[in-house]
Design a protein around this motif. Structure first.
Motif, PDB file in Angstrom:
ATOM      1  N   LEU A  45       0.838  -1.197   0.000  1.00  0.00           N
ATOM      2  CA  LEU A  45       0.000   0.000   0.000  1.00  0.00           C
ATOM      3  C   LEU A  45       0.875   1.251   0.000  1.00  0.00           C
ATOM      4  O   LEU A  45       0.627   2.207  -0.748  1.00  0.00           O
ATOM      5  CB  LEU A  45      -0.909  -0.010   1.231  1.00  0.00           C
ATOM      6  CG  LEU A  45      -2.148   0.899   1.189  1.00  0.00           C
ATOM      7  CD1 LEU A  45      -3.065   0.512   0.043  1.00  0.00           C
ATOM      8  CD2 LEU A  45      -2.895   0.804   2.514  1.00  0.00           C
ATOM      9  N   TYR A  49       1.253   4.194  -3.034  1.00  0.00           N
ATOM     10  CA  TYR A  49       1.021   5.619  -2.772  1.00  0.00           C
ATOM     11  C   TYR A  49       2.250   6.470  -3.062  1.00  0.00           C
ATOM     12  O   TYR A  49       2.112   7.666  -3.326  1.00  0.00           O
ATOM     13  CB  TYR A  49       0.552   5.822  -1.324  1.00  0.00           C
ATOM     14  CG  TYR A  49      -0.950   5.755  -1.185  1.00  0.00           C
ATOM     15  CD1 TYR A  49      -1.726   6.906  -1.197  1.00  0.00           C
ATOM     16  CD2 TYR A  49      -1.597   4.531  -1.062  1.00  0.00           C
ATOM     17  CE1 TYR A  49      -3.100   6.842  -1.074  1.00  0.00           C
ATOM     18  CE2 TYR A  49      -2.976   4.453  -0.946  1.00  0.00           C
ATOM     19  CZ  TYR A  49      -3.725   5.611  -0.953  1.00  0.00           C
ATOM     20  OH  TYR A  49      -5.094   5.540  -0.857  1.00  0.00           O
ATOM     21  N   THR A  50       3.440   5.876  -3.039  1.00  0.00           N
ATOM     22  CA  THR A  50       4.616   6.662  -3.408  1.00  0.00           C
ATOM     23  C   THR A  50       4.566   7.065  -4.874  1.00  0.00           C
ATOM     24  O   THR A  50       5.239   8.008  -5.299  1.00  0.00           O
ATOM     25  CB  THR A  50       5.928   5.879  -3.164  1.00  0.00           C
ATOM     26  OG1 THR A  50       5.967   4.722  -4.009  1.00  0.00           O
ATOM     27  CG2 THR A  50       6.067   5.468  -1.715  1.00  0.00           C
ATOM     28  N   LEU A  52       2.154   8.496  -6.362  1.00  0.00           N
ATOM     29  CA  LEU A  52       1.418   9.749  -6.562  1.00  0.00           C
ATOM     30  C   LEU A  52       2.344  10.965  -6.493  1.00  0.00           C
ATOM     31  O   LEU A  52       2.381  11.755  -7.441  1.00  0.00           O
ATOM     32  CB  LEU A  52       0.275   9.845  -5.549  1.00  0.00           C
ATOM     33  CG  LEU A  52      -0.796   8.750  -5.698  1.00  0.00           C
ATOM     34  CD1 LEU A  52      -1.822   8.851  -4.575  1.00  0.00           C
ATOM     35  CD2 LEU A  52      -1.480   8.837  -7.048  1.00  0.00           C
ATOM     36  N   THR A  58       6.740   4.203  -9.406  1.00  0.00           N
ATOM     37  CA  THR A  58       7.143   3.693  -8.096  1.00  0.00           C
ATOM     38  C   THR A  58       8.541   3.094  -8.210  1.00  0.00           C
ATOM     39  O   THR A  58       9.037   2.846  -9.305  1.00  0.00           O
ATOM     40  CB  THR A  58       6.171   2.602  -7.602  1.00  0.00           C
ATOM     41  OG1 THR A  58       6.241   1.480  -8.489  1.00  0.00           O
ATOM     42  CG2 THR A  58       4.745   3.128  -7.552  1.00  0.00           C
ATOM     43  N   GLY A  87      -3.346  13.306  -6.318  1.00  0.00           N
ATOM     44  CA  GLY A  87      -2.652  13.930  -5.193  1.00  0.00           C
ATOM     45  C   GLY A  87      -3.248  15.275  -4.818  1.00  0.00           C
ATOM     46  O   GLY A  87      -3.375  15.602  -3.633  1.00  0.00           O
ATOM     47  N   LEU A  90      -6.441  14.586  -2.841  1.00  0.00           N
ATOM     48  CA  LEU A  90      -6.174  14.097  -1.484  1.00  0.00           C
ATOM     49  C   LEU A  90      -5.578  15.177  -0.590  1.00  0.00           C
ATOM     50  O   LEU A  90      -5.721  15.125   0.631  1.00  0.00           O
ATOM     51  CB  LEU A  90      -5.233  12.891  -1.539  1.00  0.00           C
ATOM     52  CG  LEU A  90      -5.780  11.651  -2.245  1.00  0.00           C
ATOM     53  CD1 LEU A  90      -4.772  10.510  -2.166  1.00  0.00           C
ATOM     54  CD2 LEU A  90      -7.107  11.222  -1.644  1.00  0.00           C
ATOM     55  N   LYS A 107      -5.226   9.528   2.656  1.00  0.00           N
ATOM     56  CA  LYS A 107      -6.436   8.735   2.479  1.00  0.00           C
ATOM     57  C   LYS A 107      -6.560   7.781   3.639  1.00  0.00           C
ATOM     58  O   LYS A 107      -5.557   7.329   4.185  1.00  0.00           O
ATOM     59  CB  LYS A 107      -6.356   7.937   1.168  1.00  0.00           C
ATOM     60  CG  LYS A 107      -7.589   7.107   0.846  1.00  0.00           C
ATOM     61  CD  LYS A 107      -8.724   7.991   0.392  1.00  0.00           C
ATOM     62  CE  LYS A 107      -9.935   7.114  -0.018  1.00  0.00           C
ATOM     63  NZ  LYS A 107     -10.552   6.402   1.119  1.00  0.00           N
ATOM     64  N   VAL A 120      -2.804   6.383   4.755  1.00  0.00           N
ATOM     65  CA  VAL A 120      -1.558   6.621   4.020  1.00  0.00           C
ATOM     66  C   VAL A 120      -1.532   8.085   3.606  1.00  0.00           C
ATOM     67  O   VAL A 120      -2.523   8.613   3.103  1.00  0.00           O
ATOM     68  CB  VAL A 120      -1.444   5.732   2.768  1.00  0.00           C
ATOM     69  CG1 VAL A 120      -0.096   5.953   2.086  1.00  0.00           C
ATOM     70  CG2 VAL A 120      -1.640   4.267   3.114  1.00  0.00           C
ATOM     71  N   THR A 127       6.443   9.485   2.158  1.00  0.00           N
ATOM     72  CA  THR A 127       5.158   8.780   2.221  1.00  0.00           C
ATOM     73  C   THR A 127       5.160   7.915   3.473  1.00  0.00           C
ATOM     74  O   THR A 127       6.124   7.184   3.737  1.00  0.00           O
ATOM     75  CB  THR A 127       4.944   7.895   0.981  1.00  0.00           C
ATOM     76  OG1 THR A 127       4.901   8.718  -0.185  1.00  0.00           O
ATOM     77  CG2 THR A 127       3.633   7.118   1.085  1.00  0.00           C
ATOM     78  N   ALA A 129       2.712   5.153   5.835  1.00  0.00           N
ATOM     79  CA  ALA A 129       1.518   4.316   5.893  1.00  0.00           C
ATOM     80  C   ALA A 129       1.339   3.793   7.314  1.00  0.00           C
ATOM     81  O   ALA A 129       2.305   3.382   7.961  1.00  0.00           O
ATOM     82  CB  ALA A 129       1.631   3.149   4.909  1.00  0.00           C
TER      83      ALA A 129
END
Length: 287
Positions: A45, A49-50, A52, A58, A87, A90, A107, A120, A127, A129
């Motif tokens: 997860l 998200y990294t 974004l 990634t 991004g 969010l 999020k 996260v 980032t 989590a």
């Protein structure tokens, strides 16, 4: 939306980006993935998200703090523009009580039965989590991501001792953020697919012929081309473009009508798009 994109396509994109979504044995990806119906580790997860703040790519995570760059190849997650847009959305999420708005994009989520609460978040540099739950997977009534995990997330950012780093600037191709009144008429409100758009007093664009769902008999004289199909529309703003099965086949003239060469036997989709962006579509059967 996932029905249009395709569940298998989404699953493949997640794997391409380095994650490993977990499904029940012998189960194929389904639409439930769009609502979180897929197993994923906290590490995966965080990895996703990294992508974004990195504008769509990634890189494999490393467990050693301060390790040197080992030449890890970037992996594709999504388009640069799409990553920036998500991004940016969010970043506007209302923060918990211990957070400041507009600094951390984040999020939250809560699994079925209150077994997992997660959050996260990311800025332009980091980032983080967070997962909250029982190691044995037992439910905890009232365990909600926004209440249980989000405050820990913002506390973790605060404990880094650094002010949040701004997110990357909008990449080329991002539509400028504008108020609703400044948007083109077709973009001023969400509407169901196929609903006609009315703007600036004009009548809505409508294909009068052929009728949606109709069958059209096309003559095929020996040694000559098939009879052309007439197209008539009402309303809309000129000029108008016709698409047959996704390919341009000409424009509608000032009389709001035109002729098109029929495709082969079978179903055909005809779409007319006017100058204001409004569109109407019919599906007919050629025989």
């Amino acid at each position: 939306m996932l029905d249009r994109v395709g569940s298998s396509r989404l699953s493949s994109r997640l794997k391409q980006a380095g994650a490993n979504p977990v499904l029940p044995r012998d189960e194929a990806p389904g639409l439930a993935m769009g609502l979180g119906g897929v197993g994923v580790t906290l590490q995966d997860l965080a990895l996703l998200y990294t992508g974004l703040p990195r504008l769509g790519t990634t890189r494999a995570l490393r467990e050693l703090v301060g390790a040197k760059d080992d030449g890890r190849e970037p992996l594709r997650l999504m388009d640069r523009v799409a990553a920036w847009q998500v991004g940016n959305v969010l970043l506007g999420t209302p923060p918990p009580e211990n957070g400041v708005a507009g600094r951390i994009a984040f999020k939250t989520g809560t699994s079925f039965g209150y077994r997992d609460a997660w959050s996260v978040g990311f800025d332009g540099r980091m980032t983080i989590a967070v997962w909250v739950g029982r190691p044995d997977g037992a439910p905890v009534p009232g365990l909600i991501g926004r209440v249980a995990a989000a405050p820990i997330l913002f506390d973790a950012f605060a404990r880094t001792g650094k002010l949040p780093t701004p997110l990357p600037k909008a990449p080329k191709g991002v539509v400028a953020v504008a108020s609703n009144a400044k948007l083109p008429p077709p973009l001023r409100r969400f509407r169901p697919m196929g609903e006609l758009v009315r703007s600036s007093g004009d009548r809505a664009l409508h294909i009068q012929f052929p009728l949606d769902g109709s069958r059209i008999d096309v003559d095929h004289p020996v040694g000559s081309e098939a009879t052309a199909i007439p197209v008539r529309v009402s309303g809309g703003v000129l000029p108008m473009t016709m698409l047959l099965n996704g390919r341009s086949v000409g424009e509608i003239d000032g009389r709001r009508e035109s002729l098109i060469d029929p495709p082969g036997p079978g179903f055909a989709r005809l779409t007319v798009i006017d100058a204001a962006g409004a569109a109407d579509t019919v599906v007919v059967r050629i025989q």
